[in-house]
Design a protein around this motif. Structure first.
Motif, PDB file in Angstrom:
ATOM      1  N   ALA A 111       0.829  -1.206   0.000  1.00  0.00           N
ATOM      2  CA  ALA A 111       0.000   0.000   0.000  1.00  0.00           C
ATOM      3  C   ALA A 111       0.864   1.257   0.000  1.00  0.00           C
ATOM      4  N   VAL A 112       1.926   1.274   0.799  1.00  0.00           N
ATOM      5  CA  VAL A 112       2.840   2.426   0.806  1.00  0.00           C
ATOM      6  C   VAL A 112       3.448   2.610  -0.578  1.00  0.00           C
ATOM      7  N   ASP A 113       3.917   1.521  -1.167  1.00  0.00           N
ATOM      8  CA  ASP A 113       4.529   1.603  -2.498  1.00  0.00           C
ATOM      9  C   ASP A 113       3.541   2.125  -3.529  1.00  0.00           C
ATOM     10  N   LEU A 114       2.296   1.677  -3.471  1.00  0.00           N
ATOM     11  CA  LEU A 114       1.278   2.165  -4.407  1.00  0.00           C
ATOM     12  C   LEU A 114       1.065   3.666  -4.255  1.00  0.00           C
ATOM     13  N   LEU A 115       0.961   4.133  -3.017  1.00  0.00           N
ATOM     14  CA  LEU A 115       0.748   5.566  -2.787  1.00  0.00           C
ATOM     15  C   LEU A 115       1.952   6.395  -3.225  1.00  0.00           C
ATOM     16  N   VAL A 116       3.147   5.922  -2.929  1.00  0.00           N
ATOM     17  CA  VAL A 116       4.358   6.653  -3.331  1.00  0.00           C
ATOM     18  C   VAL A 116       4.451   6.706  -4.857  1.00  0.00           C
ATOM     19  N   ASP A 117       4.187   5.577  -5.516  1.00  0.00           N
ATOM     20  CA  ASP A 117       4.223   5.547  -6.979  1.00  0.00           C
ATOM     21  C   ASP A 117       3.165   6.475  -7.575  1.00  0.00           C
ATOM     22  N   GLU A 118       1.978   6.455  -7.007  1.00  0.00           N
ATOM     23  CA  GLU A 118       0.893   7.330  -7.494  1.00  0.00           C
ATOM     24  C   GLU A 118       1.260   8.789  -7.299  1.00  0.00           C
ATOM     25  N   GLU A 119       1.840   9.108  -6.142  1.00  0.00           N
ATOM     26  CA  GLU A 119       2.254  10.485  -5.867  1.00  0.00           C
ATOM     27  C   GLU A 119       3.325  10.936  -6.865  1.00  0.00           C
ATOM     28  N   ALA A 120       4.283  10.078  -7.147  1.00  0.00           N
ATOM     29  CA  ALA A 120       5.352  10.412  -8.101  1.00  0.00           C
ATOM     30  C   ALA A 120       4.783  10.573  -9.509  1.00  0.00           C
ATOM     31  N   ARG A 121       3.872   9.688  -9.874  1.00  0.00           N
ATOM     32  CA  ARG A 121       3.262   9.754 -11.205  1.00  0.00           C
ATOM     33  C   ARG A 121       2.455  11.039 -11.347  1.00  0.00           C
ATOM     34  N   THR A 122       1.695  11.382 -10.328  1.00  0.00           N
ATOM     35  CA  THR A 122       0.875  12.594 -10.357  1.00  0.00           C
ATOM     36  C   THR A 122       1.752  13.838 -10.364  1.00  0.00           C
ATOM     37  N   ALA A 123       2.813  13.839  -9.561  1.00  0.00           N
ATOM     38  CA  ALA A 123       3.717  14.989  -9.518  1.00  0.00           C
ATOM     39  C   ALA A 123       4.409  15.165 -10.863  1.00  0.00           C
ATOM     40  N   GLY A 124       4.790  14.072 -11.499  1.00  0.00           N
ATOM     41  CA  GLY A 124       5.437  14.138 -12.809  1.00  0.00           C
ATOM     42  C   GLY A 124       4.526  14.692 -13.875  1.00  0.00           C
ATOM     43  N   ARG A 125       3.241  14.415 -13.744  1.00  0.00           N
ATOM     44  CA  ARG A 125       2.268  14.880 -14.718  1.00  0.00           C
ATOM     45  C   ARG A 125       2.047  16.387 -14.597  1.00  0.00           C
ATOM     46  N   HIS A 126       2.221  16.910 -13.380  1.00  0.00           N
ATOM     47  CA  HIS A 126       1.943  18.324 -13.149  1.00  0.00           C
ATOM     48  C   HIS A 126       3.194  19.186 -13.159  1.00  0.00           C
ATOM     49  N   THR A 127       4.357  18.604 -13.357  1.00  0.00           N
ATOM     50  CA  THR A 127       5.611  19.351 -13.328  1.00  0.00           C
ATOM     51  C   THR A 127       5.973  19.818 -14.725  1.00  0.00           C
ATOM     52  N   SER A 128       6.299  21.090 -14.839  1.00  0.00           N
ATOM     53  CA  SER A 128       6.806  21.622 -16.101  1.00  0.00           C
ATOM     54  C   SER A 128       7.749  22.765 -15.780  1.00  0.00           C
ATOM     55  N   GLY A 129       8.491  23.179 -16.756  1.00  0.00           N
ATOM     56  CA  GLY A 129       9.456  24.248 -16.541  1.00  0.00           C
ATOM     57  C   GLY A 129      10.839  23.772 -16.927  1.00  0.00           C
ATOM     58  N   PRO A 130      11.871  24.552 -16.590  1.00  0.00           N
ATOM     59  CA  PRO A 130      13.233  24.168 -16.954  1.00  0.00           C
ATOM     60  C   PRO A 130      13.582  22.806 -16.390  1.00  0.00           C
ATOM     61  N   GLY A 131      14.026  21.932 -17.270  1.00  0.00           N
ATOM     62  CA  GLY A 131      14.407  20.603 -16.833  1.00  0.00           C
ATOM     63  C   GLY A 131      13.238  19.653 -16.708  1.00  0.00           C
ATOM     64  N   HIS A 132      12.029  20.165 -16.808  1.00  0.00           N
ATOM     65  CA  HIS A 132      10.821  19.332 -16.704  1.00  0.00           C
ATOM     66  C   HIS A 132       9.891  19.696 -17.848  1.00  0.00           C
ATOM     67  N   PRO A 133       9.955  18.994 -18.968  1.00  0.00           N
ATOM     68  CA  PRO A 133       9.067  19.340 -20.072  1.00  0.00           C
ATOM     69  C   PRO A 133       7.609  19.149 -19.660  1.00  0.00           C
ATOM     70  N   ALA A 134       6.763  19.971 -20.234  1.00  0.00           N
ATOM     71  CA  ALA A 134       5.332  19.882 -19.938  1.00  0.00           C
ATOM     72  C   ALA A 134       4.806  18.530 -20.374  1.00  0.00           C
ATOM     73  N   LYS A 135       4.015  17.911 -19.520  1.00  0.00           N
ATOM     74  CA  LYS A 135       3.429  16.612 -19.827  1.00  0.00           C
ATOM     75  C   LYS A 135       2.030  16.827 -20.390  1.00  0.00           C
ATOM     76  N   GLU A 136       1.662  15.941 -21.270  1.00  0.00           N
ATOM     77  CA  GLU A 136       0.300  15.995 -21.798  1.00  0.00           C
ATOM     78  C   GLU A 136      -0.641  15.373 -20.797  1.00  0.00           C
ATOM     79  N   TYR A 137      -1.810  15.960 -20.659  1.00  0.00           N
ATOM     80  CA  TYR A 137      -2.820  15.362 -19.787  1.00  0.00           C
ATOM     81  C   TYR A 137      -3.700  14.484 -20.628  1.00  0.00           C
ATOM     82  N   THR A 138      -3.827  13.245 -20.196  1.00  0.00           N
ATOM     83  CA  THR A 138      -4.674  12.319 -20.961  1.00  0.00           C
ATOM     84  C   THR A 138      -5.837  11.874 -20.129  1.00  0.00           C
TER      85      THR A 138
END
Length: 138
Positions: A111-138
């Motif tokens: 359960a911890v691993d699922l939440l951490v992975d989900e948090e990382a996936r969600t953060a990656g989707r919302h991160t953009s700027g220098p060094g972090h290209p904008a992600k497409e929302y699907t």
């Protein structure tokens, strides 16, 4: 996140112990002693409480996909029922309780691993700027 780092340091060691305890069987000779089973129960109970606390914090502080939140809450509910049980009386009860807590620890880590992975996936989707290209929302 410091608590996650602390848990990660002990994760491999405790999961090795879980696998050893799950291998305890009725035909195992010599069977683990009552004291050995009780010592293992103490370790599993203490570690289970740490993981459950971290899981509670993760669940509270990060938005999780509903199916992940349901699994996390189920693991926490099981932890709430099993971790405070009084010590078993017989050696056989201690062995069975240690095995059940071992399974619980594995479920809490999943359960911890699922939440951490989900948090990382969600953060990656919302991160953009220098060094972090904008992600497409699907």
């Amino acid at each position: 996140m410091a608590a996650l780092t602390t848990l990660a340091a002990g994760k491999a060691e405790i999961l090795l112990l879980v696998e050893a305890v799950l291998a305890w069987g009725p035909q195992e000779l010599p069977a683990p002693s009552r004291d050995e089973a009780h010592d293992t129960l103490g370790k599993f109970t203490a570690h289970g409480r740490l993981i459950a606390g971290q899981l509670r914090a993760l669940l509270h502080n990060s938005p999780a996909h509903p199916h992940i939140a349901v699994r996390a809450r189920a693991a926490l509910g099981e932890a709430g029922r099993r971790l405070p049980l009084p010590p078993p009386i017989t050696q056989q009860q201690a062995v069975l309780r240690a095995q059940n807590l071992g399974r619980l620890i594995k479920a809490l880590y999943r359960a911890v691993d699922l939440l951490v992975d989900e948090e990382a996936r969600t953060a990656g989707r919302h991160t953009s700027g220098p060094g972090h290209p904008a992600k497409e929302y699907t």
